[in-house]
Motif scaffolding. Structure first.
Motif, mmCIF file in Angstrom:
data_model
loop_
_atom_site.group_PDB
_atom_site.id
_atom_site.type_symbol
_atom_site.label_atom_id
_atom_site.label_comp_id
_atom_site.label_asym_id
_atom_site.label_seq_id
_atom_site.Cartn_x
_atom_site.Cartn_y
_atom_site.Cartn_z
ATOM 1 N N TRP A 124 0.823 -1.212 -0.263
ATOM 2 C CA TRP A 124 -0.026 0.025 0.127
ATOM 3 C C TRP A 124 0.861 1.336 -0.031
ATOM 4 O O TRP A 124 0.615 2.252 -0.703
ATOM 5 N N ALA A 125 1.919 1.341 0.710
ATOM 6 C CA ALA A 125 2.822 2.514 0.674
ATOM 7 C C ALA A 125 3.655 2.687 -0.420
ATOM 8 O O ALA A 125 3.570 3.876 -0.897
ATOM 9 N N ALA A 126 3.874 1.554 -1.037
ATOM 10 C CA ALA A 126 4.633 1.882 -2.344
ATOM 11 C C ALA A 126 3.749 2.074 -3.383
ATOM 12 O O ALA A 126 4.112 3.120 -4.296
ATOM 13 N N ILE A 127 2.539 1.728 -3.429
ATOM 14 C CA ILE A 127 1.655 2.352 -4.627
ATOM 15 C C ILE A 127 1.087 3.647 -4.269
ATOM 16 O O ILE A 127 0.882 4.525 -5.209
ATOM 17 N N ALA A 128 0.947 3.801 -2.833
ATOM 18 C CA ALA A 128 0.518 5.324 -2.534
ATOM 19 C C ALA A 128 1.659 6.478 -3.091
ATOM 20 O O ALA A 128 1.314 7.300 -3.559
ATOM 21 N N VAL A 129 2.882 6.056 -2.794
ATOM 22 C CA VAL A 129 3.915 6.700 -3.403
ATOM 23 C C VAL A 129 3.956 7.022 -4.750
ATOM 24 O O VAL A 129 4.097 8.279 -5.464
ATOM 25 N N GLY A 130 3.735 5.979 -5.553
ATOM 26 C CA GLY A 130 3.581 6.008 -6.985
ATOM 27 C C GLY A 130 2.469 6.731 -7.522
ATOM 28 O O GLY A 130 2.783 7.486 -8.590
ATOM 29 N N ALA A 131 1.451 6.651 -6.997
ATOM 30 C CA ALA A 131 0.134 7.669 -7.229
ATOM 31 C C ALA A 131 0.590 8.965 -7.218
ATOM 32 O O ALA A 131 0.167 9.868 -7.954
ATOM 33 N N LEU A 324 -6.323 -1.797 -1.293
ATOM 34 C CA LEU A 324 -5.401 -2.175 -0.449
ATOM 35 C C LEU A 324 -5.792 -1.909 0.862
ATOM 36 O O LEU A 324 -5.375 -2.405 1.977
ATOM 37 N N THR A 325 -6.427 -0.639 1.059
ATOM 38 C CA THR A 325 -6.870 -0.128 2.423
ATOM 39 C C THR A 325 -7.708 -1.002 3.124
ATOM 40 O O THR A 325 -7.717 -1.547 4.104
ATOM 41 N N THR A 326 -8.713 -1.473 2.278
ATOM 42 C CA THR A 326 -9.759 -2.222 2.332
ATOM 43 C C THR A 326 -9.359 -3.634 3.033
ATOM 44 O O THR A 326 -9.724 -4.542 3.838
ATOM 45 N N VAL A 327 -8.297 -4.171 2.410
ATOM 46 C CA VAL A 327 -7.668 -5.532 2.477
ATOM 47 C C VAL A 327 -7.185 -5.254 3.895
ATOM 48 O O VAL A 327 -7.341 -6.484 4.661
ATOM 49 N N ILE A 328 -6.525 -4.684 4.201
ATOM 50 C CA ILE A 328 -5.731 -4.522 5.558
ATOM 51 C C ILE A 328 -6.736 -4.354 6.676
ATOM 52 O O ILE A 328 -6.650 -5.103 7.468
ATOM 53 N N LEU A 329 -7.793 -3.517 6.270
ATOM 54 C CA LEU A 329 -8.785 -3.543 7.435
ATOM 55 C C LEU A 329 -9.567 -4.905 7.661
ATOM 56 O O LEU A 329 -9.580 -5.229 8.802
ATOM 57 N N VAL A 330 -9.926 -5.587 6.856
ATOM 58 C CA VAL A 330 -10.513 -6.665 6.997
ATOM 59 C C VAL A 330 -9.518 -7.878 7.714
ATOM 60 O O VAL A 330 -9.953 -8.627 8.200
ATOM 61 N N LEU A 331 -8.421 -7.938 7.034
ATOM 62 C CA LEU A 331 -7.191 -8.756 7.604
ATOM 63 C C LEU A 331 -7.066 -8.540 9.167
ATOM 64 O O LEU A 331 -7.082 -9.622 9.959
#
Length: 486
Positions: A124-131, A324-331
């Motif tokens: 998530w952090a890598a994708i956020a920086v890329g975005a 990915l935010t929702t994935v982390i939350l549900v995990l």
């Protein structure tokens, strides 16, 4: 080999032991499933597998993977309808096979969910920086920024889960809705740029890989293959990992209204919807660009750039971050419920099973899980260990499939809200499909998994075996009362 009596497991819902508040309804379970199954991988896995393994036949791979996961989902549906408790596969195994096997499955689920939260947070952090960079903003010290973002997202989502299931559920509805809008835009815009010629006949001549065998199956046959039917089935194994997560819906059973009926429907509906969505994105991906020109690193974004629709890159970025935010939350939710059940049974410290009087959630165990996820994501190269997440999940799948067959024989009298059709045939097929997926994992993954399970067995022998409630029949079922109790 002591087993938990079914009445003790199901007694959680009737007050025999402390239970969680009911907050989920059938539609919430579908959102929960979509929240964890549809992440950033929906924008990449089809193109990656088409370019490297299956070609246009990746469409067939998605269908095969969906069928394999549906078989496992049906098995989970029957057991969760019979024992609607938060422990999911751990509790099922406790009742059907006994305490030692339950500990092993619980330990495998800890591996799956705890590592998954750390892996996804790092991604998530890598994708956020890329975005951010795609908007033309230069990010100095990108690695440091990623470390900070990992900390922020895990602290934030751990707090959301700790504050209560209702708070997390509202946040989940909002993010999943936004994520589905982004995916819908990808499908609608992409369909207008499909060239039917790119699909070919779905079959690309097979070729032998020059690299050394890496998976158990490749080691057994002496070489690796790509494309052809072997490639299609190999890609199905990789794609099945994208569907994994429906099992986490079962961990919400204790908090679901009319769980014996609602949980099976929620799991099956969310998996079917996720399969349809993945198939739609795969059709768009393969139809827009010939598989030989797909970039494995940024397949969907590259495809839209190739057809001149650059602005869709930003939509994909937003969808990936939300996904990915929702994935982390549900995990985190799923891991909390599994550890809560293990603590309630005494196999890990029982104080972790206390429920906050204010928030009505197992706050202590949630904070522990968040802290461990932060340590893993910040200090362990978790992105190189992604397959450990998968092998823990598949190990549980195998026990659940076998559990349906065994429970039908040993406990035919138990009331079931859902029954797997054509049993024992379909559970047996589920077991075979799961084993197939497992032999497509790397040999190194199996080695690390064996070490993890050996360590877990040692922990059980030192602590869990002696502190189990079944080993101390006079211990009260409820954890000690305290100011954090409900």
């Amino acid at each position: 080999m002591r087993r938990l009596p079914p009445s003790e497991a199901t007694g959680l819902r009737t007050g025999a032991r402390h239970s969680l508040a009911e907050v989920y309804r059938p539609a919430d379970l579908v959102v929960l499933g979509l929240g964890v199954m549809i992440g950033a991988g929906i924008f990449s896995i089809a193109g990656e597998q088409a370019a490297t393994t299956a070609g246009p036949g990746v469409i067939l791979s998605f269908m095969i993977a969906g069928i394999a996961c549906l078989l496992a989902c049906l098995c989970y549906a029957e057991l969760s309808s019979t024992m609607p408790v938060s422990g999911s596969a751990y509790t099922f195994t406790y009742v059907i096979f006994g305490e030692v096997w339950a500990w092993i499955i619980g330990w495998a689920l800890i591996l799956e969910l705890q590592f998954a939260a750390a892996v996804v947070a790092r991604a998530w952090a890598a994708i956020a920086v890329g975005a951010i960079e795609h908007f033309g903003v230069r990010v100095p010290a990108a690695n440091l920024v990623q470390d900070v973002l990992v900390l922020v997202i895990l602290v934030l989502l751990t707090g959301v889960v700790a504050l209560g299931a209702r708070v997390g559920l509202r946040a989940l509805w909002i993010m999943v809705s936004a994520k589905l809008l982004a995916i819908g835009a990808v499908i609608v815009v992409g369909v207008t740029h499909i060239d039917v010629a790119n699909f070919g006949d779905f079959f690309v001549p097979p070729k032998t890989l020059a690299t050394a065998p890496a998976t158990v199956l490749e080691t057994f046959i002496g070489e690796g293959h790509a494309f052809g039917w072997f490639g299609i089935f190999a890609a199905a194994s990789a794609i099945a990992f994208a569907y994994i997560g429906f099992d986490i819906v079962a961990t919400s059973a204790e908090e679901t209204v009319n769980a014996p009926k609602a949980v099976p429907k929620g799991m099956i509906r969310s998996l079917v919807l996720a399969t349809v969505i993945y198939l739609a994105v795969a059709l768009v991906m393969v139809g827009m660009v010939p598989y030989t020109k797909i970039s494995p690193q940024t397949p969907l974004a590259g495809a839209f750039r190739a057809v001149g629709v650059d602005w869709m890159v930003h939509v994909i970025d937003v969808g990936a971050v939300l996904g990915l935010t929702t994935v982390i939350l549900v995990l985190i939710v799923g891991q909390t419920r599994v550890l809560f059940s293990m603590a309630r049974d005494g196999l890990i410290p029982r104080r972790l099973a206390t429920v906050s009087r204010r928030y009505h959630t197992p706050t202590r165990v949630t904070l522990v899980i968040g802290l461990v996820a932060i340590v893993l994501a910040e200090f362990v190269p978790v992105l190189t260990m992604q397959q450990l997440v998968v092998i823990g999940t598949l190990f549980a799948f195998a026990f659940v499939a076998a559990g349906v067959i065994v429970m039908r024989r040993r406990m035919p009298h138990l009331e079931r809200g859902f029954r797997v059709p054509l049993s024992p045939l379909l559970p047996a097929l589920s077991l075979v499909a799961t084993l197939w997926l497992m032999v497509n994992l790397r040999v190194l993954t199996w080695a690390w998994f064996a070490l993890w399970m050996a360590f877990g067995l040692l922990v059980y022998l030192v602590y869990g075996r002696r502190h189990s409630l079944l080993a101390r029949p006079n211990t009260p079922a409820r954890p000690p009362q305290g100011r954090h109790r409900r």
